[in-house]
Design a protein around this motif. Sequence first.
Motif, PDB file in Angstrom:
ATOM      1  N   HIS A  44     -13.961  -6.285 -35.562  1.00 16.92           N
ATOM      2  CA  HIS A  44     -15.184  -6.197 -36.368  1.00 16.92           C
ATOM      3  C   HIS A  44     -14.854  -6.097 -37.858  1.00 16.92           C
ATOM      4  CE1 HIS A  44     -17.348  -4.563 -32.560  1.00 16.92           C
ATOM      5  NE2 HIS A  44     -17.412  -5.885 -32.636  1.00 16.92           N
ATOM      6  N   LEU A 104     -17.793  -7.646 -40.019  1.00 15.69           N
ATOM      7  CA  LEU A 104     -19.012  -7.067 -39.460  1.00 15.69           C
ATOM      8  C   LEU A 104     -19.116  -5.603 -39.855  1.00 15.69           C
ATOM      9  CD1 LEU A 104     -18.837  -8.730 -35.949  1.00 15.69           C
ATOM     10  CD2 LEU A 104     -20.695  -9.034 -37.570  1.00 15.69           C
ATOM     11  N   HIS A 105     -17.954  -4.988 -40.043  1.00 19.17           N
ATOM     12  CA  HIS A 105     -17.877  -3.614 -40.528  1.00 19.17           C
ATOM     13  C   HIS A 105     -17.016  -3.613 -41.779  1.00 19.17           C
ATOM     14  CE1 HIS A 105     -19.789  -1.310 -37.563  1.00 19.17           C
ATOM     15  NE2 HIS A 105     -18.862  -1.327 -36.629  1.00 19.17           N
ATOM     16  N   ASP A 124     -22.929  -6.360 -48.686  1.00 18.31           N
ATOM     17  CA  ASP A 124     -23.376  -6.882 -47.397  1.00 18.31           C
ATOM     18  C   ASP A 124     -23.687  -8.373 -47.496  1.00 18.31           C
ATOM     19  OD1 ASP A 124     -24.553  -6.219 -44.574  1.00 18.31           O
ATOM     20  OD2 ASP A 124     -26.059  -7.443 -45.579  1.00 18.31           O
ATOM     21  N   ASN A 125     -24.341  -8.740 -48.602  1.00 16.73           N
ATOM     22  CA  ASN A 125     -24.710 -10.141 -48.789  1.00 16.73           C
ATOM     23  C   ASN A 125     -23.500 -11.060 -48.846  1.00 16.73           C
ATOM     24  OD1 ASN A 125     -27.267 -11.104 -48.729  1.00 16.73           O
ATOM     25  ND2 ASN A 125     -27.805 -10.309 -50.771  1.00 16.73           N
ATOM     26  N   THR A 137     -21.972 -11.343 -45.475  1.00 16.50           N
ATOM     27  CA  THR A 137     -22.802 -12.201 -44.612  1.00 16.50           C
ATOM     28  C   THR A 137     -22.517 -13.667 -44.892  1.00 16.50           C
ATOM     29  OG1 THR A 137     -24.526 -10.527 -44.578  1.00 16.50           O
ATOM     30  CG2 THR A 137     -25.170 -12.747 -43.939  1.00 16.50           C
ATOM     31  N   ARG A 187     -19.246 -14.654 -43.380  1.00 12.93           N
ATOM     32  CA  ARG A 187     -19.376 -14.804 -41.917  1.00 12.93           C
ATOM     33  C   ARG A 187     -20.039 -16.132 -41.570  1.00 12.93           C
ATOM     34  NH1 ARG A 187     -21.263  -9.439 -41.830  1.00 12.93           N
ATOM     35  NH2 ARG A 187     -23.381 -10.093 -41.344  1.00 12.93           N
ATOM     36  N   ALA A 188     -21.067 -16.485 -42.337  1.00 16.07           N
ATOM     37  CA  ALA A 188     -21.821 -17.696 -42.030  1.00 16.07           C
ATOM     38  C   ALA A 188     -20.988 -18.954 -42.259  1.00 16.07           C
ATOM     39  CB  ALA A 188     -23.091 -17.748 -42.871  1.00 16.07           C
ATOM     40  N   PHE A 238     -17.841 -16.659 -34.449  1.00 18.24           N
ATOM     41  CA  PHE A 238     -17.723 -15.522 -33.533  1.00 18.24           C
ATOM     42  C   PHE A 238     -18.033 -15.924 -32.099  1.00 18.24           C
ATOM     43  CE2 PHE A 238     -18.421 -13.653 -37.644  1.00 18.24           C
ATOM     44  CZ  PHE A 238     -17.582 -12.555 -37.652  1.00 18.24           C
ATOM     45  N   PHE A 281     -18.475 -13.844 -28.329  1.00 19.98           N
ATOM     46  CA  PHE A 281     -18.543 -12.491 -27.769  1.00 19.98           C
ATOM     47  C   PHE A 281     -18.385 -12.510 -26.257  1.00 19.98           C
ATOM     48  CE2 PHE A 281     -21.110 -12.771 -31.587  1.00 19.98           C
ATOM     49  CZ  PHE A 281     -20.659 -11.707 -32.338  1.00 19.98           C
ATOM     50  N   LEU A 294     -28.469 -22.879 -35.313  1.00 19.74           N
ATOM     51  CA  LEU A 294     -28.708 -21.642 -36.058  1.00 19.74           C
ATOM     52  C   LEU A 294     -27.533 -21.354 -36.996  1.00 19.74           C
ATOM     53  CD1 LEU A 294     -31.190 -19.894 -35.821  1.00 19.74           C
ATOM     54  CD2 LEU A 294     -29.999 -18.468 -34.162  1.00 19.74           C
ATOM     55  N   ALA A 295     -26.316 -21.559 -36.462  1.00 19.84           N
ATOM     56  CA  ALA A 295     -25.111 -21.308 -37.267  1.00 19.84           C
ATOM     57  C   ALA A 295     -25.049 -22.280 -38.451  1.00 19.84           C
ATOM     58  CB  ALA A 295     -23.868 -21.431 -36.401  1.00 19.84           C
ATOM     59  N   ASP A 320     -27.652 -23.651 -39.902  1.00 21.75           N
ATOM     60  CA  ASP A 320     -28.714 -23.233 -40.801  1.00 21.75           C
ATOM     61  C   ASP A 320     -28.219 -22.112 -41.722  1.00 21.75           C
ATOM     62  OD1 ASP A 320     -31.107 -22.811 -41.968  1.00 21.75           O
ATOM     63  OD2 ASP A 320     -32.204 -22.313 -40.150  1.00 21.75           O
ATOM     64  N   TYR A 321     -27.577 -21.093 -41.130  1.00 24.62           N
ATOM     65  CA  TYR A 321     -27.115 -19.954 -41.928  1.00 24.62           C
ATOM     66  C   TYR A 321     -26.031 -20.380 -42.916  1.00 24.62           C
ATOM     67  CZ  TYR A 321     -29.677 -17.181 -38.527  1.00 24.62           C
ATOM     68  OH  TYR A 321     -30.650 -16.659 -37.735  1.00 24.62           O
ATOM     69  N   ARG A 331     -21.129 -23.009 -31.058  1.00 27.38           N
ATOM     70  CA  ARG A 331     -21.795 -22.374 -32.190  1.00 27.38           C
ATOM     71  C   ARG A 331     -20.767 -21.829 -33.184  1.00 27.38           C
ATOM     72  NH1 ARG A 331     -25.389 -17.257 -30.792  1.00 27.38           N
ATOM     73  NH2 ARG A 331     -23.317 -16.382 -30.461  1.00 27.38           N
ATOM     74  N   ARG A 383     -27.483 -11.650 -37.336  1.00 29.34           N
ATOM     75  CA  ARG A 383     -26.763 -11.049 -38.464  1.00 29.34           C
ATOM     76  C   ARG A 383     -25.265 -11.350 -38.347  1.00 29.34           C
ATOM     77  NH1 ARG A 383     -26.765  -9.414 -42.478  1.00 29.34           N
ATOM     78  NH2 ARG A 383     -26.496  -7.188 -42.638  1.00 29.34           N
ATOM     79  N   ALA A 384     -24.741 -11.231 -37.111  1.00 26.76           N
ATOM     80  CA  ALA A 384     -23.300 -11.436 -36.922  1.00 26.76           C
ATOM     81  C   ALA A 384     -22.894 -12.856 -37.293  1.00 26.76           C
ATOM     82  CB  ALA A 384     -22.922 -11.136 -35.472  1.00 26.76           C
ATOM     83  N   ILE A 385     -23.704 -13.830 -36.893  1.00 27.71           N
ATOM     84  CA  ILE A 385     -23.289 -15.204 -37.174  1.00 27.71           C
ATOM     85  C   ILE A 385     -23.757 -15.675 -38.548  1.00 27.71           C
ATOM     86  CG2 ILE A 385     -23.095 -15.797 -34.725  1.00 27.71           C
ATOM     87  CD1 ILE A 385     -25.662 -17.437 -35.046  1.00 27.71           C
ATOM     88  N   GLY A 386     -24.271 -14.767 -39.354  1.00 28.82           N
ATOM     89  CA  GLY A 386     -24.417 -15.107 -40.759  1.00 28.82           C
ATOM     90  C   GLY A 386     -25.823 -15.163 -41.328  1.00 28.82           C
ATOM     91  N   ARG A 415     -33.344 -13.015 -44.757  1.00 25.69           N
ATOM     92  CA  ARG A 415     -33.863 -14.001 -43.806  1.00 25.69           C
ATOM     93  C   ARG A 415     -34.461 -13.360 -42.582  1.00 25.69           C
ATOM     94  NH1 ARG A 415     -31.567 -19.825 -42.491  1.00 25.69           N
ATOM     95  NH2 ARG A 415     -33.116 -19.727 -40.835  1.00 25.69           N
ATOM     96  N   ASP A 459     -26.963  -2.039 -38.755  1.00 28.67           N
ATOM     97  CA  ASP A 459     -25.611  -2.555 -38.721  1.00 28.67           C
ATOM     98  C   ASP A 459     -25.507  -3.611 -37.613  1.00 28.67           C
ATOM     99  OD1 ASP A 459     -22.677  -2.220 -39.303  1.00 28.67           O
ATOM    100  OD2 ASP A 459     -22.743  -1.746 -37.154  1.00 28.67           O
ATOM    101  N   PRO A 460     -24.953  -4.794 -37.899  1.00 31.15           N
ATOM    102  CA  PRO A 460     -24.950  -5.861 -36.890  1.00 31.15           C
ATOM    103  C   PRO A 460     -24.261  -5.455 -35.587  1.00 31.15           C
ATOM    104  CG  PRO A 460     -23.828  -6.592 -38.913  1.00 31.15           C
ATOM    105  CD  PRO A 460     -24.444  -5.260 -39.193  1.00 31.15           C
ATOM    106  N   VAL A 461     -23.166  -4.685 -35.696  1.00 31.09           N
ATOM    107  CA  VAL A 461     -22.442  -4.309 -34.470  1.00 31.09           C
ATOM    108  C   VAL A 461     -23.292  -3.374 -33.623  1.00 31.09           C
ATOM    109  CG1 VAL A 461     -20.402  -3.196 -33.552  1.00 31.09           C
ATOM    110  CG2 VAL A 461     -20.216  -4.644 -35.574  1.00 31.09           C
TER     111      VAL A 461
END
Lengths: 251, 389
Positions: free
Chosen positions: A52, A57-58, A82-83, A86, A89-90, A95, A97, A114-115, A117-118, A162, B297-300, B305, B381-383
């Motif tokens: 993470h 993510l963290h 955070d922004n 993010t 990550r995008a 990722f 899971f 979706l991926a 788009d982000y 994805r 959130r995790a994937i961005g 949004r 938090d996303p996690v």
Amino acid sequence: MAILEGRNLRKTYRLSRRNTVEALKGVEISIEAGEMVAIMGPSGSGKSTLMHILGLLHAPDPNHGPAPELYLAGQNVASLSDNARTKIRARRMGFVFQDFNLIPTLTALENVLLACDYAGIRGKQAKQAGLEALALVGLAERADHKPSELSGGEQQRVAIARALVNKPEIILADEPTGNLDSDRSAEVLALFREFNREHGQTIVLVTHDAEVGEACDRVIRMRDGRIRDNGQRVATPAAAVTALPAVAVPA
Amino acid sequence: MRLLRDLGRRKLRSGLTITGITIGIMALVVFGSMANKIDALVKGGSDYYKDKVTVSAKGGYMGVGGVLSTRMVDQISALDGVDVVTADVAMLLSDEQSGVSMGTPPMISGSIAGADKGREKFQMFYATGRALTTQDEGSDVVVLGSDLARQDKASVGGTVTLRGVQFKVVGILEPTLTAPDNEAMVPMTAAQQLFVKTLPTLIADKLSANEIATGLVVYPKAGVDPQKIADEINAAISGVTPMTGKDFDKQIGAATSMLNAILIGIGLISLLVGGLSVINTTAMSVAERTREIGIKRAIGSSRWRIRREIVVESALIGLIGGLLGLGLGYLITTLGNDAGRESATILFDLTFGTAFSSVAFATILGALAGFIPAWGASRMDPVTALRYE
């Protein structure tokens, strides 16, 4: 060149006022571009927490002692907003899971899009990239199916599509075969191996499964919030990240 | 489009939320329309009585109930500051009319056309036919208000029976939303004849029909306070009650503002309930989708949004509910008015303003209701969100 480099990574979770868990007790890690690495260890060893943090993510805890450092392709990302995290990550990470984590109301293709788009890719270009990513994981025919209409192995392949669609620098996978039988696990693992070998994709897998570990270039072993063994590289990683065939590259 | 499709995929939840809003907005539209109607009635009366003094016999009310004499016209005309005085005869359309009704009961009224010398500012428009003229005095002709005409299915050239006498319809008014809608306007002499027949024989014998009036309308000269005229009338003539526009506002305004407050109260309560149900269902549906938010959130997906998605979705739910509520409200008010027409009771006036603000309110309420849980969800938090079961 190290694509991910971390030092002094710590993470403490506060479960209640008095009960805190030190999940990471100061970790130093380096992952080369083009490597396929497994992070292994028993439950509670901190491997997911490490993933993470590596996946932004963290944020690592700001230490009392030496400050945490985390470099993504040379850029310090340890204390980004955070922004900013993010956005990385995008656009630069993918990722996967253990429990697939697809959006149940969207079709396979929509989940992949979706991926896109982000990451800022939309319209025809995104749709083409999405379909090609699904074709890469062998699910071109299933693009319009909802997750509930797909088997576990197929769902995980959608999740891999994805993760791949934006051609990220790194794919982080948390127990990607944990919910699959051995045949499906082998399929998924083969996919990762293929992307890594043929396209030089950097892949970090967190796993329990010794077979998954064996399929990787290197196994990092953790115990009690620390890395016990950084492992030996067994194969030469591909020289550089080359473009995935016909998958759109974000501008 | 994608949003609508997403809503379609969560049919039950979206359906229930939309139903809740629909009911709230429907109540708002219905009660709002009722309040509009009352306001229009009161405003019509208030405007009508503003610039004049109406005189009725003591114990009478607003020109109905007691008997005056047309001789008082000259008496009052002689008073200081009086410009024009007209006499009229008004009575209930039928004796079976109950005293309790929304708005004004159906009335017959008679006056001499043009007696006000152009002072009357209340304009009436004719849907068909013509206005009464002085030449009509002596003949049994009638101009019908819009509600009465509809109720009797009357048309110009046809006849209607008023208190046992046949009248020829020469004109039908456009709706005014106030008293004239329920009036049958006849020439003065015809009204006097009808009125005499309503009186006990003993009294009727002592009256000459052509002197009967039930109300007088006094128009002051320019710049003269109607209250001053009312005081003069009180001093000069006994047995009459002059009433000014202020008196009207005080009496009628007080009564209807009470009713309005109740109606608006009911409307607001239904809104509050509707609003809370929107907030509740949005909060629940966001909680249900915590994991989904975590995945995004995790994937961005940015926080912004996530917020936008939830707020736009709940605003859309509000809009759909609002439009459905408006549609149902429109149906109810239209059916209600159609049913009420039989008894000349028009209860509702659905204005564009009421329609627009109801739908706008539902949409804004939806957006606000979405905003609160959206804010919370986006901060998660996303996690943690991913692990949420």
